[in-house]
Write a protein that holds these residues in place. Structure first.
Motif, PDB file in Angstrom:
ATOM      1  N   GLY A   1      46.885 -28.380 -29.461  1.00  0.00           N
ATOM      2  CA  GLY A   1      46.937 -29.844 -30.088  1.00  0.00           C
ATOM      3  C   GLY A   1      47.279 -30.991 -29.223  1.00  0.00           C
ATOM      4  N   ASN A   2      47.253 -30.909 -27.860  1.00  0.00           N
ATOM      5  CA  ASN A   2      47.406 -32.125 -26.989  1.00  0.00           C
ATOM      6  C   ASN A   2      46.085 -32.180 -25.999  1.00  0.00           C
ATOM      7  N   LYS A   3      46.273 -33.146 -25.218  1.00  0.00           N
ATOM      8  CA  LYS A   3      45.129 -33.331 -24.273  1.00  0.00           C
ATOM      9  C   LYS A   3      44.706 -32.512 -23.337  1.00  0.00           C
ATOM     10  N   ARG A   4      45.567 -31.501 -23.319  1.00  0.00           N
ATOM     11  CA  ARG A   4      45.199 -30.378 -22.103  1.00  0.00           C
ATOM     12  C   ARG A   4      44.315 -29.177 -22.511  1.00  0.00           C
ATOM     13  N   GLY A   5      43.652 -29.519 -23.692  1.00  0.00           N
ATOM     14  CA  GLY A   5      42.710 -28.543 -24.124  1.00  0.00           C
ATOM     15  C   GLY A   5      43.177 -27.024 -24.442  1.00  0.00           C
ATOM     16  N   GLN A   6      42.121 -26.144 -24.428  1.00  0.00           N
ATOM     17  CA  GLN A   6      42.315 -25.059 -25.043  1.00  0.00           C
ATOM     18  C   GLN A   6      43.416 -24.118 -23.716  1.00  0.00           C
ATOM     19  N   LEU A   7      44.227 -23.231 -24.199  1.00  0.00           N
ATOM     20  CA  LEU A   7      44.814 -22.356 -23.353  1.00  0.00           C
ATOM     21  C   LEU A   7      44.336 -21.232 -23.365  1.00  0.00           C
ATOM     22  N   GLN A   8      43.908 -20.195 -22.445  1.00  0.00           N
ATOM     23  CA  GLN A   8      43.459 -18.917 -22.185  1.00  0.00           C
ATOM     24  C   GLN A   8      44.486 -18.078 -22.011  1.00  0.00           C
ATOM     25  N   TYR A   9      44.634 -16.911 -22.820  1.00  0.00           N
ATOM     26  CA  TYR A   9      45.735 -16.174 -22.663  1.00  0.00           C
ATOM     27  C   TYR A   9      45.161 -14.703 -22.547  1.00  0.00           C
ATOM     28  N   VAL A  10      45.535 -13.617 -21.851  1.00  0.00           N
ATOM     29  CA  VAL A  10      44.986 -12.489 -21.349  1.00  0.00           C
ATOM     30  C   VAL A  10      46.064 -11.417 -21.821  1.00  0.00           C
ATOM     31  N   ASN A  11      45.477 -10.192 -21.900  1.00  0.00           N
ATOM     32  CA  ASN A  11      46.199  -9.222 -22.441  1.00  0.00           C
ATOM     33  C   ASN A  11      47.397  -8.599 -21.294  1.00  0.00           C
ATOM     34  N   SER A  12      48.364  -8.390 -21.523  1.00  0.00           N
ATOM     35  CA  SER A  12      49.526  -8.133 -20.374  1.00  0.00           C
ATOM     36  C   SER A  12      49.123  -6.684 -20.020  1.00  0.00           C
ATOM     37  N   ASN A  13      48.371  -5.993 -20.819  1.00  0.00           N
ATOM     38  CA  ASN A  13      48.005  -4.511 -20.291  1.00  0.00           C
ATOM     39  C   ASN A  13      46.748  -4.358 -19.785  1.00  0.00           C
ATOM     40  N   SER A  14      46.615  -4.369 -18.334  1.00  0.00           N
ATOM     41  CA  SER A  14      45.230  -4.346 -17.697  1.00  0.00           C
ATOM     42  C   SER A  14      44.293  -3.031 -18.261  1.00  0.00           C
ATOM     43  N   LEU A  15      44.876  -2.321 -18.907  1.00  0.00           N
ATOM     44  CA  LEU A  15      44.053  -0.819 -19.381  1.00  0.00           C
ATOM     45  C   LEU A  15      43.066  -1.262 -20.548  1.00  0.00           C
ATOM     46  N   VAL A  16      43.525  -2.573 -21.208  1.00  0.00           N
ATOM     47  CA  VAL A  16      42.659  -2.842 -22.251  1.00  0.00           C
ATOM     48  C   VAL A  16      41.484  -3.107 -21.875  1.00  0.00           C
ATOM     49  N   HIS A  17      41.171  -3.761 -20.783  1.00  0.00           N
ATOM     50  CA  HIS A  17      39.959  -4.000 -20.101  1.00  0.00           C
ATOM     51  C   HIS A  17      39.152  -2.772 -19.606  1.00  0.00           C
ATOM     52  N   ASN A  18      39.767  -1.585 -19.539  1.00  0.00           N
ATOM     53  CA  ASN A  18      39.147  -0.561 -18.782  1.00  0.00           C
ATOM     54  C   ASN A  18      38.398   0.258 -19.881  1.00  0.00           C
ATOM     55  N   GLN A  19      37.095   0.319 -19.539  1.00  0.00           N
ATOM     56  CA  GLN A  19      36.283   1.154 -20.586  1.00  0.00           C
ATOM     57  C   GLN A  19      36.317   2.698 -20.345  1.00  0.00           C
ATOM     58  N   ASN A  20      37.134   3.068 -19.647  1.00  0.00           N
ATOM     59  CA  ASN A  20      37.381   4.455 -19.522  1.00  0.00           C
ATOM     60  C   ASN A  20      38.587   4.799 -20.573  1.00  0.00           C
ATOM     61  N   TRP A  21      39.408   3.693 -21.260  1.00  0.00           N
ATOM     62  CA  TRP A  21      40.451   3.895 -22.089  1.00  0.00           C
ATOM     63  C   TRP A  21      39.855   3.591 -23.657  1.00  0.00           C
ATOM     64  N   GLU A  22      40.295   4.106 -24.529  1.00  0.00           N
ATOM     65  CA  GLU A  22      40.228   3.888 -25.895  1.00  0.00           C
ATOM     66  C   GLU A  22      41.485   3.756 -26.529  1.00  0.00           C
TER      67      GLU A  22
END
Length: 275
Positions: free
Chosen positions: A194-215
């Motif tokens: 809600g300020n002039k900086r615009g949107q902030l992007q957050y990413v998951n702290s566990n890199s494995l959630v991006h890995n297609q080999n993991w469910e």
């Protein structure tokens, strides 16, 4: 004759050692447990009853207590000076004075381990932070976490302690909450302070959630100097719901390596024995 006996002993030791390696995932973390949530069978454990600081794994309990209270998910919560980390002096991108719906703070606490988000969730609980911590410890007792204690909602205090065995119960209980499954495995998310900086992007702290080999169904990382690097997950491996708890992994990538070793070990043993 002696040479034959010696050769036999060497071959026996080597084959025995190879078999032991095959039946052990070679976990580097100081404490661990691997648990089949379907048949409630412990597949592997290492120092599973050692009481240790758990850092931001705490936030899974924070999420359950928040959701159990059935508070309005869209209610705006304002970050205050009380939410600033004065213990470890960790940074945050949520400015004091900015406001977010409760469900947004819950998502950020779970996926990105946002400390001010978790502090605000505890502070705005009916009765305040003290009542929230009491509810955390009552919930722990209810789900059978007999060697655990919680003192804050963030995990920044090393007084938040548990065991790998208790945390397997915490992960299993967390898996019953749809928002925890969704928020803890969100890959990335945008919020507006809600300020002039615009949107902030957050990413998951566990890199494995991006890995297609993991469910992965539930995920949470944690880190403190006192706790080392920690990782807990519930994941579908070889068609089975498996809980993985890894505590005190000092190497930067050790917890991820351990998780991958567990997955490979289970998949490799699937044909030889039921996990």
């Amino acid at each position: 004759m002696k040479q034959a006996v010696l050769l036999f002993c060497i071959l026996f030791f080597c084959s025995h050692h190879a078999l032991a390696q095959k039946n052990n995932p070679d976990i580097k973390s100081q404490a661990a447990i691997v648990f089949n949530a379907q048949n409630e069978r412990i597949i592997y454990d290492k120092n599973a009853d050692k009481v240790m600081p758990i850092a931001s794994i705490t936030k899974l309990m924070t999420a359950m207590v928040t959701l159990d209270a059935h508070l309005p998910p869209n209610e705006k919560i304002t970050i205050t000076q009380a939410d600033v980390d004065k213990l470890k002096r960790t940074s945050s991108r949520l400015p004091v004075g900015s406001s977010y719906p409760r469900h947004e703070l819950l998502r950020l606490a779970l996926m990105s381990s946002e400390n001010r988000a978790a502090a605000a969730l505890g502070r705005t609980y009916p009765g305040g932070t003290q009542a929230f911590v009491q509810a955390m410890n009552l919930k722990a007792k209810k789900i059978g976490m007999v060697n655990s204690r919680f003192v804050d909602s963030t995990g920044l205090n090393s007084g938040n302690v548990s065991t790998a065995r208790d945390l397997a119960k915490l992960v299993s209980a967390s898996n019953n909450y749809v928002p925890i499954r969704e928020f803890s495995t969100t890959s990335k998310h945008f919020v507006s302070p809600g300020n002039k900086r615009g949107q902030l992007q957050y990413v998951n702290s566990n890199s494995l959630v991006h890995n297609q080999n993991w469910e992965i169904g539930v995920s949470k990382t944690g880190y403190l100097n006192e706790a080392g690097r920690c990782l807990v997950m519930q994941a579908n491996i070889s068609g089975q719901p498996v809980v993985i708890v890894l505590l005190n992994s000092w190497g930067k990538n050790t917890r991820i390596g351990d998780a991958n070793r567990v997955k490979k070990w289970i998949e490799g043993n699937q044909g030889r024995r039921q996990v």
